[in-house]
Each structure stands twice: as C-alpha cells, then as structure tokens.
Motif scaffolding. Structure first.
Motif, PDB file in Angstrom:
ATOM      1  N   THR A 284      36.500  67.317  57.204  1.00 36.09           N
ATOM      2  CA  THR A 284      36.609  66.604  56.123  1.00 36.09           C
ATOM      3  C   THR A 284      37.341  65.674  56.027  1.00 36.09           C
ATOM      4  O   THR A 284      37.933  65.194  57.268  1.00 36.09           O
ATOM      5  CB  THR A 284      37.476  67.592  54.970  1.00 36.09           C
ATOM      6  OG1 THR A 284      38.772  67.912  55.370  1.00 36.09           O
ATOM      7  CG2 THR A 284      36.700  68.802  54.755  1.00 36.09           C
ATOM      8  N   ALA A 285      37.311  64.401  55.472  1.00 35.54           N
ATOM      9  CA  ALA A 285      38.132  63.183  55.410  1.00 35.54           C
ATOM     10  C   ALA A 285      38.902  63.007  54.075  1.00 35.54           C
ATOM     11  O   ALA A 285      38.408  63.653  53.118  1.00 35.54           O
ATOM     12  CB  ALA A 285      36.982  62.206  55.659  1.00 35.54           C
ATOM     13  N   LEU A 286      40.052  62.349  54.238  1.00 34.98           N
ATOM     14  CA  LEU A 286      40.796  61.761  53.017  1.00 34.98           C
ATOM     15  C   LEU A 286      39.962  60.685  52.419  1.00 34.98           C
ATOM     16  O   LEU A 286      39.645  59.676  52.954  1.00 34.98           O
ATOM     17  CB  LEU A 286      41.837  61.536  53.266  1.00 34.98           C
ATOM     18  CG  LEU A 286      42.996  60.990  52.129  1.00 34.98           C
ATOM     19  CD1 LEU A 286      43.146  62.022  51.020  1.00 34.98           C
ATOM     20  CD2 LEU A 286      44.283  60.579  52.702  1.00 34.98           C
ATOM     21  N   TYR A 287      39.561  60.909  51.023  1.00 32.78           N
ATOM     22  CA  TYR A 287      38.936  59.680  50.334  1.00 32.78           C
ATOM     23  C   TYR A 287      40.165  58.897  49.763  1.00 32.78           C
ATOM     24  O   TYR A 287      40.720  59.267  48.756  1.00 32.78           O
ATOM     25  CB  TYR A 287      38.033  60.066  49.290  1.00 32.78           C
ATOM     26  CG  TYR A 287      37.485  59.020  48.498  1.00 32.78           C
ATOM     27  CD1 TYR A 287      36.458  57.959  48.820  1.00 32.78           C
ATOM     28  CD2 TYR A 287      38.286  58.760  47.222  1.00 32.78           C
ATOM     29  CE1 TYR A 287      36.314  57.127  47.989  1.00 32.78           C
ATOM     30  CE2 TYR A 287      37.741  57.779  46.351  1.00 32.78           C
ATOM     31  CZ  TYR A 287      36.824  56.833  46.755  1.00 32.78           C
ATOM     32  OH  TYR A 287      36.372  55.864  46.091  1.00 32.78           O
ATOM     33  N   LEU A 288      40.264  57.639  50.154  1.00 30.41           N
ATOM     34  CA  LEU A 288      40.999  56.531  49.469  1.00 30.41           C
ATOM     35  C   LEU A 288      39.870  55.445  48.811  1.00 30.41           C
ATOM     36  O   LEU A 288      39.116  54.941  49.805  1.00 30.41           O
ATOM     37  CB  LEU A 288      42.031  55.883  50.314  1.00 30.41           C
ATOM     38  CG  LEU A 288      43.086  56.963  50.684  1.00 30.41           C
ATOM     39  CD1 LEU A 288      44.030  56.141  51.686  1.00 30.41           C
ATOM     40  CD2 LEU A 288      43.710  57.558  49.305  1.00 30.41           C
ATOM     41  N   PRO A 289      40.128  54.947  47.523  1.00 32.39           N
ATOM     42  CA  PRO A 289      39.086  53.764  47.242  1.00 32.39           C
ATOM     43  C   PRO A 289      39.298  52.510  48.104  1.00 32.39           C
ATOM     44  O   PRO A 289      40.436  52.351  48.721  1.00 32.39           O
ATOM     45  CB  PRO A 289      39.386  53.576  45.880  1.00 32.39           C
ATOM     46  CG  PRO A 289      40.231  54.872  45.360  1.00 32.39           C
ATOM     47  CD  PRO A 289      40.957  55.455  46.506  1.00 32.39           C
ATOM     48  N   PRO A 290      38.276  51.837  48.346  1.00 31.79           N
ATOM     49  CA  PRO A 290      38.471  50.592  49.133  1.00 31.79           C
ATOM     50  C   PRO A 290      39.589  49.892  48.967  1.00 31.79           C
ATOM     51  O   PRO A 290      40.312  49.385  49.951  1.00 31.79           O
ATOM     52  CB  PRO A 290      37.098  49.886  48.839  1.00 31.79           C
ATOM     53  CG  PRO A 290      36.087  50.872  48.350  1.00 31.79           C
ATOM     54  CD  PRO A 290      37.217  51.960  47.508  1.00 31.79           C
ATOM     55  N   ASP A 291      39.900  49.544  47.882  1.00 27.78           N
ATOM     56  CA  ASP A 291      41.138  48.521  47.548  1.00 27.78           C
ATOM     57  C   ASP A 291      42.584  49.174  48.208  1.00 27.78           C
ATOM     58  O   ASP A 291      43.617  48.582  48.227  1.00 27.78           O
ATOM     59  CB  ASP A 291      41.272  48.066  46.085  1.00 27.78           C
ATOM     60  CG  ASP A 291      40.236  47.167  46.174  1.00 27.78           C
ATOM     61  OD1 ASP A 291      40.097  46.233  46.563  1.00 27.78           O
ATOM     62  OD2 ASP A 291      39.281  47.557  45.132  1.00 27.78           O
ATOM     63  N   GLN A 292      42.285  50.589  48.001  1.00 27.56           N
ATOM     64  CA  GLN A 292      43.733  51.172  48.549  1.00 27.56           C
ATOM     65  C   GLN A 292      43.712  51.256  49.952  1.00 27.56           C
ATOM     66  O   GLN A 292      44.873  51.704  50.595  1.00 27.56           O
ATOM     67  CB  GLN A 292      43.725  52.779  47.959  1.00 27.56           C
ATOM     68  CG  GLN A 292      43.850  52.798  46.320  1.00 27.56           C
ATOM     69  CD  GLN A 292      44.462  54.068  45.923  1.00 27.56           C
ATOM     70  OE1 GLN A 292      44.413  54.924  46.530  1.00 27.56           O
ATOM     71  NE2 GLN A 292      44.105  54.217  44.329  1.00 27.56           N
ATOM     72  N   LEU A 293      42.596  51.337  50.750  1.00 26.11           N
ATOM     73  CA  LEU A 293      42.667  51.606  52.120  1.00 26.11           C
ATOM     74  C   LEU A 293      42.410  50.200  53.002  1.00 26.11           C
ATOM     75  O   LEU A 293      43.098  50.111  53.892  1.00 26.11           O
ATOM     76  CB  LEU A 293      41.469  52.552  52.506  1.00 26.11           C
ATOM     77  CG  LEU A 293      41.263  52.925  53.994  1.00 26.11           C
ATOM     78  CD1 LEU A 293      42.601  53.521  54.518  1.00 26.11           C
ATOM     79  CD2 LEU A 293      39.934  53.858  53.990  1.00 26.11           C
ATOM     80  N   LEU A 294      41.382  49.444  52.361  1.00 26.00           N
ATOM     81  CA  LEU A 294      41.251  48.154  53.167  1.00 26.00           C
ATOM     82  C   LEU A 294      41.762  46.867  52.634  1.00 26.00           C
ATOM     83  O   LEU A 294      41.736  45.866  53.142  1.00 26.00           O
ATOM     84  CB  LEU A 294      39.712  48.168  53.310  1.00 26.00           C
ATOM     85  CG  LEU A 294      38.998  49.414  53.702  1.00 26.00           C
ATOM     86  CD1 LEU A 294      37.354  49.080  53.805  1.00 26.00           C
ATOM     87  CD2 LEU A 294      39.309  49.508  55.279  1.00 26.00           C
TER      88      LEU A 294
END
Length: 332
Positions: A284-294
């Motif tokens: 599994t992977a942790l999902y973060l919305p694009p603006d939160q991660l990148l």
C-alpha cells in the motif's frame, strides 16, 4: 470524517502533475543560481511600486486589492492574505484568455508557466504582472512576508508567516532526535506510466526529509529514462541541469533495476497507482493530494504534517488529519 475513495480521473491528474513537476524543476534552477533581488515595496509619486522575485519593477496606482493568479500554491497564499473574494484563479495554460479588464489590480505568476514569456506579454498589454518564487515548503514563511509587502498587508503577512514558521518548527522539534536508522526510506511516486519518482535534488525530497524520512535509493543501471510501454515519453531527463542531477527519475527499465530496501514506504498523489514489477515490496501507499505532496504552498504544510504522522506516529499526532492508504498494484 473517514476518507471515501472516488474514481480516478487520469487527464486532470496528468495536467496537475506536469504543472507541479515543471514548477519544481524551475524552483531547482532558481535555487541553484545567484540570489534573487530583494523584493521591497514603497509608495512613490506615481502611487505604489515594488520589485518582484525576478527583479522586475512593478508600478501600480495603489496597493493591489484584487489579484488574478496562476498556480494553486500562489493562489492559496494570496487568498490567505487577501481573502477568498479578492483572488481570481486563472486556468493554467489559459491565463491570457481568462483575464478581464478591471477584474484584477495585479497578476501574480509562478516562475514557470505553461505559456513561455507570459509575464512579458502581459506587461506589454498593460497588465501589471509579478513573479513570486520559493523552492519548497521551508520557504513559505518568507514568501508570505514578501507577498504581504507587495499588497501592503504586512500585519497579516507577519501573522501568516509566524503561523507557518510555528508549524514547521513543531515538526522539526518533534523529529529532531530521531536517529538516522529510524528514518524510514521513502519513495515519492509522482506518476506511474512510466514510473516517475523523486530523487535527492527535488522539492519532494525536502518534504520527506523534514517529515523524518530519507529518500529511498533509486540507482538504476540505465542512465537514461526509458520510454513507457504505452508510448508516453518520460517527463524528465537526468543530466539536464534542472533541479540538480537526479532530482526526478523516470522510466520502466530504471524502475526495474533500482534497489528498493525492504522497509521502503511509498507516498503518491495517485489514487490507483499501477507500477511495473521490480518495485518496492510495499503493498500500500500513502495518498497525498498533488498540492500537499509536490507543491510548496500552504497545502504542502498539511502534507508535511500528515507525512510526518505516518512515518512517526509516536511523535506526531494525526488525529486531525486522517491518513488515506491506497493499494500499490503491480502490472501483470
């Protein structure tokens, strides 16, 4: 409220990721060059003037109260300073088409847009345009102060900058004594066809390190990213001088031949990531919305706190930021 899964819309995600990755690359170019000019602001006989982060002098009749902006990070910061109703977000790549006379006092742009030369063209058409640049979430407090000076909202800017700085300091203090062996290797999977992941020189790597992780080694034998089986050419190349060598890595062959430690954690902005065989053993992977991660704006602070809580739940509380895990599916 628990997270609810929704259908993945590939096209908007691709557009968002390409824009964020391009901005991240340009941020690396800026941060590796000479220092940017100072961005002061002052009243002058003609009204209001300041220099933006690229040294362009901007003159206005008065401090701007209505802003049109391009890019989620900039718009979020402008809204925090001026309020929701004072900010118009322009569609990326169609900024010129959506600008309306008397709808904004200032156009705020990131250092890179989907339309090369956009700021110059806007100024030639009589639009006052300013560029605000910061490289990662650590630069957010200073960016808030600079923009506050441009719009003559210094008190509000100081309040925002202090809040951002406190949140950054809280995470730093919570993780300051974590020994290196307890910092898990983290893979930031930005895209999956072909796989594109963050290297040590990327802004996403700074987020991971501030959250108490370390970048998973991704040293493949093939020095050039490969073409996707589906025909989509890799987003980024190594050795271009953008954001430092190896800032973003791409290609299925490199993915297959990289070394992924057994303890590797995966974080991604994709709701249903599909990767080739040979990746990390994580299911599994942790999902973060694009603006939160990148990104590097106020939302990236939320991402930092959630990422830190995932990596070190014994040190960082995630009770007000539920974590969402998604399956890391492997292609047949």
């Amino acid at each position: 409220m628990p997270w609810r899964a929704g259908p993945l819309r590939r096209a908007p995600v691709v557009a968002t990721l390409v824009g964020l990755l391009a901005a991240a690359l340009w941020a690396g170019v800026v941060s590796s060059g000479r220092p940017l000019p100072s961005a002061g602001s002052a009243r002058d006989p003609a009204g209001w003037a300041f220099r933006d982060d690229l040294g362009q002098r901007v003159r206005l009749p008065a401090p701007p109260r209505r802003i049109a902006c391009s890019g989620q990070d900039l718009c979020d910061l402008a809204r925090a300073l001026l309020g929701e109703g004072a900010v118009t977000e322009l569609p990326a790549g169609m900024e010129e088409q959506h600008l309306r006379r008397r709808a904004a006092d200032l156009v705020l742009l990131p250092a890179v847009t989907r339309q090369p030369g956009l700021a110059r063209r806007l100024r030639a058409r009589g639009w006052p345009a300013a560029t605000l640049v910061w490289t990662d979430v650590e630069g957010l407090p200073a960016a808030a102060l600079r923009l506050a000076g441009w719009v003559d909202r210094r008190d509000r800017g100081q309040e925002l900058a202090a809040t951002y700085a406190r949140r950054l300091a809280r995470i730093e203090a919570a993780l300051a004594t974590v020994p290196s062996p307890q910092r898990p290797p983290v893979l930031v999977l930005a895209w999956d066809r072909p796989p594109v992941w963050a290297g040590p020189g990327s802004p996403a790597a700074t987020l991971v390190e501030r959250a108490g992780g370390r970048m998973a080694p991704g040293h493949g034998r093939d020095p050039t990213p490969a073409r996707s089986r589906g025909g989509w050419v890799h987003l980024l190349r190594r050795g271009t001088g953008l954001a430092g060598p190896g800032a973003w890595l791409a290609g299925e062959e490199r993915w297959r031949h990289s070394h992924w430690p057994a303890s590797t954690r995966v974080v991604t902005p994709l709701l249903r990531p599909m990767v080739p065989p040979g990746g990390p053993p994580a299911a599994t992977a942790l999902y973060l919305p694009p603006d939160q991660l990148l990104g590097a704006g106020p939302q990236a602070l939320d991402g930092l706190e959630r990422l830190a809580a995932w990596l070190h739940p014994d040190r960082v509380d995630a009770s007000d930021a539920p974590l969402r895990m998604v399956p890391l599916s492997v292609m047949d």
